[in-house]
Design an enzyme around this catalytic site. Structure first.
Site, PDB file in Angstrom:
ATOM      1  CE1 TYR A  27     -10.297  -2.450  -4.005  1.00  6.78           C
ATOM      2  CE2 TYR A  27     -10.655  -2.155  -1.684  1.00  6.78           C
ATOM      3  CZ  TYR A  27     -10.090  -1.695  -2.786  1.00  6.78           C
ATOM      4  OH  TYR A  27      -9.566  -0.343  -2.698  1.00  6.78           O
TER       5      TYR A  27
ATOM      6  CB  SER B 116      -7.455  -0.355  -0.065  1.00  2.76           C
ATOM      7  OG  SER B 116      -8.421   0.171   0.516  1.00  2.76           O
TER       8      SER B 116
END
Length: 279
Positions: free
Chosen positions: A166, A153
């Site tokens: 995350y 990401s």
């Protein structure tokens, strides 16, 4: 036509990796970026595509569209990753490209997130990549070719305040991919790490809190199909780091060269979207 490259094909592959006749696995392939990658790969006439998702019906719908193999699996366990590999090889033969793309957005939060929530992020975002590489890389080395793509990401290069599990695990995913790329350099096994910023997927559709507002303020949204095109271009060029937004690179440069300014900018953005230490 055989899906194995001949010597002439191997020489051409030095310039570009092609997907025709290849055996491909995409985890998280039932929706979002994973689904878009499956549909884009199918245009290049691969030898077979396995569509893997914990939502079995979603996997079947996508697989039916591309005449692929649907596999329902929970990739938070090594046994499930191994089963995916075994089912794919039983159906098609050895895997050429494994796209470890499955991801989770929840639970969100900071250090207050319970340990089992942290473990969920860790297993899906890091260990699933480890288990795939552990199972596939040795055989790829023996035959001198193979490709492992992992999805991290933009948060793996930067951060998503208020989504600390995350962010931390996406940083780890990128570090893992970098380490593998160096460890296997010259072996014929190639690695890419996809670091998308905001993409309109189910993962972000319900993010109406400060985290969601921050992510949407940080970058324009892309359609998953556009990301899939970027992925194919990156694979063909054997580009390790595949980014979807130019702003990610700019922010990463600031982080690397002036971390205090970077943290100040991130703090300002977080405050502007109503973020607090408690969220």
């Amino acid at each position: 036509m055989s899906r194995r490259w001949n010597a002439a094909d191997a020489l051409l592959s030095i310039a570009a990796v092609e997907l025709g006749d290849r055996i491909i696995v995409v985890t998280g392939g039932g929706s979002g970026i994973g689904r878009a990658m499956v549909e884009r790969f199918a245009k290049d006439n691969p030898g077979g595509i396995a569509v893997v998702d914990r939502d079995g019906e979603a996997a079947r719908m996508v697989a039916d569209k591309v005449n692929g193999l649907a596999i329902t699996a929970d990739l938070s366990r090594e046994s499930e990753v191994l089963r995916v590999i075994a089912q794919t090889e039983a159906q098609y033969g050895q895997i050429d490209l494994f796209c470890s793309n499955a991801g989770v957005g929840r639970p969100s939060g900071g250090v207050e997130v319970p340990d089992d929530g942290w473990q969920t992020h860790w297993n899906i975002h890091v260990m699933a990549h480890v288990w795939a590489a552990r199972a596939l890389a040795p055989a790829m080395v023996r035959r001198g070719e193979g490709y492992l793509l992992s999805t991290a990401s933009a948060a793996g290069l930067l951060m998503a305040p208020g989504a600390i599990p995350y962010t931390v695990t996406k940083h780890a995913a990128l570090a893992l991919a970098e380490s593998l790329a160096v460890l296997y350099h010259g072996s014929g096994v190639r690695f890419s790490c996809l670091c998308p910023a905001l993409v309109e997927t189910p993962l972000v559709a319900d993010e109406g809190d400060a985290v969601g507002r921050f992510v949407r303020a940080a970058s324009p949204a892309l359609d998953p199909a556009a990301v899939a095109d970027i992925v194919v271009e990156g694979i063909r060029d054997e580009r390790f780091l595949i980014m979807t937004h130019s702003g990610t690179a700019d922010a990463a440069v600031l982080r690397a060269t002036d971390v205090d300014a970077y943290l100040q900018a991130m703090s300002g953005m977080w405050s502007a979207v109503g973020g607090t230490a408690a969220e």
